[in-house]
Design an enzyme around this catalytic site. Structure first.
Site, PDB file in Angstrom:
ATOM      1  N   ASP A  11      38.482  31.490  39.633  1.00  0.00           N
ATOM      2  CA  ASP A  11      38.932  30.126  39.994  1.00  0.00           C
ATOM      3  C   ASP A  11      40.376  29.972  39.474  1.00  0.00           C
ATOM      4  OD1 ASP A  11      37.506  28.039  37.324  1.00  0.00           O
ATOM      5  OD2 ASP A  11      37.981  30.180  37.312  1.00  0.00           O
ATOM      6  N   HIS A 242      39.521  33.826  27.343  1.00  0.00           N
ATOM      7  CA  HIS A 242      38.177  33.816  27.928  1.00  0.00           C
ATOM      8  C   HIS A 242      38.034  34.890  29.021  1.00  0.00           C
ATOM      9  CE1 HIS A 242      37.492  29.993  25.906  1.00  0.00           C
ATOM     10  NE2 HIS A 242      38.493  29.436  26.541  1.00  0.00           N
TER      11      HIS A 242
HETATM   12  O1  RIB Z   1      35.239  28.029  29.656  1.00  0.00           O
HETATM   13  C1  RIB Z   1      36.278  28.900  30.028  1.00  0.00           C
HETATM   14  C2  RIB Z   1      36.193  29.239  31.479  1.00  0.00           C
HETATM   15  O2  RIB Z   1      36.380  28.052  32.263  1.00  0.00           O
HETATM   16  C3  RIB Z   1      37.317  30.196  31.935  1.00  0.00           C
HETATM   17  O3  RIB Z   1      36.846  30.981  33.002  1.00  0.00           O
HETATM   18  C4  RIB Z   1      38.392  29.262  32.409  1.00  0.00           C
HETATM   19  O4  RIB Z   1      39.232  29.863  33.402  1.00  0.00           O
HETATM   20  C5  RIB Z   1      37.574  28.169  33.036  1.00  0.00           C
HETATM   21  O5  RIB Z   1      37.238  28.585  34.342  1.00  0.00           O
HETATM   22 CA    CA Z   2      38.118  31.098  35.095  1.00  0.00          CA
END
Ligand code: RIB
Ligand code: CA
Length: 319
Positions: A11, A242
C-alpha cells in the site's frame, strides 16, 4: 542459485517504498509481480507510486496490478496523510512515469503467478490482506502452490498502533487477515514486536540524501514526513522499519531467531478487540516450541539490526 520468484503486495506508503527499493536491490529474489491495496493510501495511488519508484530504479519490466480499493466488508477510510502524506510518499513529487498498471487485478495476478511458479512463489504482503483473501476465495489451491507468505502485520505481545490492540494492516481488514491466517499455507508473521525494534536514524536518512542515486535521494526526502511522525513514538526524529523488515526476512538477510509456529486467530468481531492478532504463545517459556499443526510462524526476535543492512544495500544499488 536462481533468484526466487516473489509476488509483492503493498500500500505504497513510505516504509513500503523503502521495502520496494530494497527488493529491487536484492539479487536473491525476482519481483514477478506487484499488487497494490488501499491502506496508507488508495490502491490506485499506491500503484502510481510503485510504478514511479520502479521507473526511478530502472525496473520497468515489473508488472503492477491495482488491487482492492476497499476492505472486504466496509469502505476504505481514506488513508493516513499525517503519516504517509496526501499522496502516500510523504507529499514528495516523484518523477512521473507514463507506465500504466496491468489490466488484471492484483488477486488475478497472484493466482496466475502461483500457478506459473508451483511450489516456488513467495508472497510478501505489507499492507492490508484484502488481495490475498480475494485470491484465496477465487482459487483455494493457491495455498498449496505458494511456498511461503511473509506478512508485515499484527502485534503478538505488544500494543497495536492503530488501536490499543490492532496493528494497521490487520486492523484495516480483519476479515481478510483471518482468511489469510486460517488458510493452510505457511505464514511468517512479522509483527510490531520486532518491527518497532528496527529503525532508521537521521544519520541513515542523511546518508541516503548524500547518495549519488536520485532514487536514494528521493527516499531521503520521502522519509522526512515519516521521521516527523515518529517523534511521537520514539521522542526524536527517526522511523521504524516495518515493511523493510518483512522484506529482509523474506530475502534472507535477516534471520528470525525466535519464531514459533503457533495458532493465530484475528479478532474480526466489532468489539474493542477488533483487528487483534491473538497468538497462542503459551508454553514458550523454556524455549521456542512449534505447536503441532500450526502454520503461522510469529517472529519475536531476529539475529541483527536491519538499519545498517538496509542502508548498505540501498547505497550499493545503482538501479
Ligand atoms: O503498522 C505498520 C504497517 O501499516 C506498515 O505496513 C505501514 O506501511 C502501514 O501499512
Ligand atoms: Ca505498508
Amino acid at each position: 542459485m536462481a533468484p526466487r520468484p516473489v509476488y509483492f503486495d503493498c500500500d505504497t506508503g513510505i516504509d513500503d517504498a523503502l521495502a520496494l527499493v530494497y527488493l529491487m536491490a536484492s539479487p536473491e529474489i525476482e519481483l514477478a509481480g506487484i499488487g497494490t491495496v488501499s491502506g496508507n493510501i488508495d490502491a490506485k495511488q499506491a500503484a502510481v507510486n510503485t510504478l514511479d519508484l520502479l521507473a526511478m530504479g530502472g525496473k520497468t519490466e515489473v508488472p503492477v496490478a491495482v488491487g482492492a480499493m476497499d476492505p472486504l466488508t466496509h469502505s476504505f477510510s481514506g488513508g493516513v496523510p499525517h503519516i504517509h502524506g496526501h499522496n502516500g510518499v510523504g507529499d514528495v513529487e516523484l518523477p512521473h512515469t507514463d507506465r500504466k498498471p496491468e489490466t488484471e487485478s492484483a488477486a488475478d495476478m497472484l493466482v496466475r503467478l502461483a500457478h506459473e511458479h508451483p511450489g516456488e512463489l513467495d508472497v510478501i504482503a505489507i499492507g492490508p490482506l484484502t488481495n490475498l483473501a480475494i485470491a484465496l476465495k477465487q482459487d483455494p489451491s493457491i495455498a498449496e502452490l505458494v511456498h511461503e507468505v511473509y506478512i508485515m502485520g499484527g502485534a503478538a505481545l505488544v500494543p497495536g498502533n492503530l488501536s490499543a490492540v490492532g496493528e494497521a494492516n490487520i486492523w484495516n481488514d480483519p476479515e481478510a487477515a483471518q482468511a489469510v491466517v486460517e488458510a493452510p499455507w505457511q505464514v511468517v508473521l512479522v509483527p510490531l514486536d520486532v518491527t518497532l525494534e528496527n529503525a532508521f536514524e537521521e544519520s541513515d536518512r542523511e546518508a541516503l540524501a548524500a547518495s549519488d542515486s536520485a532514487l536514494n535521494r528521493a527516499l531521503a526526502d520521502i522519509l522526512n514526513l515519516y521521521f516527523d511522525f515518529y517523534v511521537g513514538e520514539y521522542g526524536r526524529r527517526m522511523c521504524a522499519l516495518h515493511d523493510p523488515l518483512a522484506a529482509a526476512i523474506a530475502v534472507g538477510q535477516i534471520t528470525a531467531t525466535r519464531a514459533p509456529n503457533v495458532p493465530v486467530v484475528v479478532d474480526d468481531t466489532q468489539g474493542p478487540g477488533r483487528g487483534q492478532t491473538i497468538c497462542d504463545l503459551r508454553g514458550q517459556r523454556t524455549g521456542t516450541h512449534d505447536v503441532e499443526g500450526a502454520h503461522v510462524r510469529v517472529v519475536l526476535d531476529t539475529d541483527q539490526q536491519l538499519g545498517p543492512v538496509l542502508l548498505a544495500r540501498l547505497l550499493d544499488y545503482a538501479g
